[in-house]
Design a protein around this motif. Sequence first.
Motif, PDB file in Angstrom:
ATOM      1  N   ARG A   1       2.918 -84.802  31.347  1.00  0.00           N
ATOM      2  CA  ARG A   1       3.874 -84.055  30.855  1.00  0.00           C
ATOM      3  C   ARG A   1       3.047 -82.657  30.232  1.00  0.00           C
ATOM      4  O   ARG A   1       3.630 -81.688  30.554  1.00  0.00           O
ATOM      5  N   HIS A   2       1.836 -82.817  29.714  1.00  0.00           N
ATOM      6  CA  HIS A   2       1.264 -81.715  29.259  1.00  0.00           C
ATOM      7  C   HIS A   2       0.954 -80.715  30.228  1.00  0.00           C
ATOM      8  O   HIS A   2       0.905 -79.598  30.211  1.00  0.00           O
ATOM      9  N   LEU A   3       0.575 -81.389  31.592  1.00  0.00           N
ATOM     10  CA  LEU A   3       0.127 -80.665  32.583  1.00  0.00           C
ATOM     11  C   LEU A   3       1.340 -79.846  33.198  1.00  0.00           C
ATOM     12  O   LEU A   3       1.418 -78.629  33.597  1.00  0.00           O
ATOM     13  N   LEU A   4       2.302 -80.695  33.393  1.00  0.00           N
ATOM     14  CA  LEU A   4       3.696 -80.094  33.822  1.00  0.00           C
ATOM     15  C   LEU A   4       4.201 -78.827  33.194  1.00  0.00           C
ATOM     16  O   LEU A   4       4.657 -77.936  33.801  1.00  0.00           O
ATOM     17  N   ASN A   5       4.208 -78.933  31.770  1.00  0.00           N
ATOM     18  CA  ASN A   5       4.793 -77.822  30.889  1.00  0.00           C
ATOM     19  C   ASN A   5       3.851 -76.877  30.347  1.00  0.00           C
ATOM     20  O   ASN A   5       4.055 -76.093  29.599  1.00  0.00           O
TER      21      ASN A   5
END
Length: 357
Positions: free
Chosen positions: A115-119
């Motif tokens: 999730r951290h990579l996505l946003n």
Amino acid sequence: MKTPESVRDLAELEAFLSKLAGYNADSPPGLSLVVVKDGEIVYQNGFGQADGPRNHPATAETVYQYWSMTKIPTAVAILQLHEQGLLHIDDPVADYLPFFDVEYPSAESETITIRHLLNHSSGLPNTGPEIVGWIHYDGEPGWNQTDLIREKLPDYAVLSYEPGTNGVYTNVGYMLLAAVIEAVSGQTYEAYIVEHILEPLEMTQTGFSYTDAMSAAEATGAHPSVDVQSLLLPLVGIDTVSAIRERQNGLLWFNHVYSDQNGPTGLIGSPTDLARFVLAYLNGGELDGQRILSEEMVTMMTHEGHIVAGNTPEAAAFDGSYHGLGWTVVPTGDSFYLTHSGGGPGFSANMQLYPDR
């Protein structure tokens, strides 16, 4: 040329775009526009020249390079794998990439997740000017995406801030997502995107390399021949002999220039193909009987993971936008729109969605 604050009708819009295309060396020599609404294309057109020296006009089917707009199909691919239970977006990245080793700000730092990579909230720094040199030309091999990020990651392994506390745009995160897709699917990143997104949506004029089928419709990248950026091209790793096809009318006209990092920036395609992707997204993940995402996943991608976009952990440079799961999210009154742009040697692109409208 000054952009008007509004136009009265379609004729006035087209008059402006026709004048803009090729207005001077700092304007785009050609541009294409496609608008979708209520499940169909309601407007499509091209203005100016897709290839000025060869007198090829721009149309709605002209093929351009996506550059960073590629991040949206990459995010969709991750949510497909999440939906299938092959990963969870809140899993640690290191669960899928054993080489993922970074220096956290403290012993209490939150572990970096998908999730951290996505946003863009991982704390990983963005690439700098060196990214312009991560390219190759026709006849040269590209990189396997896992091998590429395995080699490059050590240069970006010191986090700039605590994960999850801020959103700062970084290509490195999407290079890692491409490697996650490869680790989970057992396919190359490119093969996965083609099989699970492009082919189901019949995006036949889109891919990671120029094809013979594209040749009649492709735009040639162009850039002003005398400005600071063009003068710096050799310094940032661009072989101008390989990259530049010709100089004409104050512009550099490029040969095919491919990004090495396909997960963040690799796709090439037409606006009419991209419209099919947008129509599927706005229709809850399905188009013409082909589903690329469940409605639940589209809702997640649209509404979850919004984090303030800024340049410091305190987001002192907050410009009113947020990073979402792939998208940039821009509030407008009591609603918002989703957008993502892309730009690289010779091209600029943008897609913008108003889910409520």
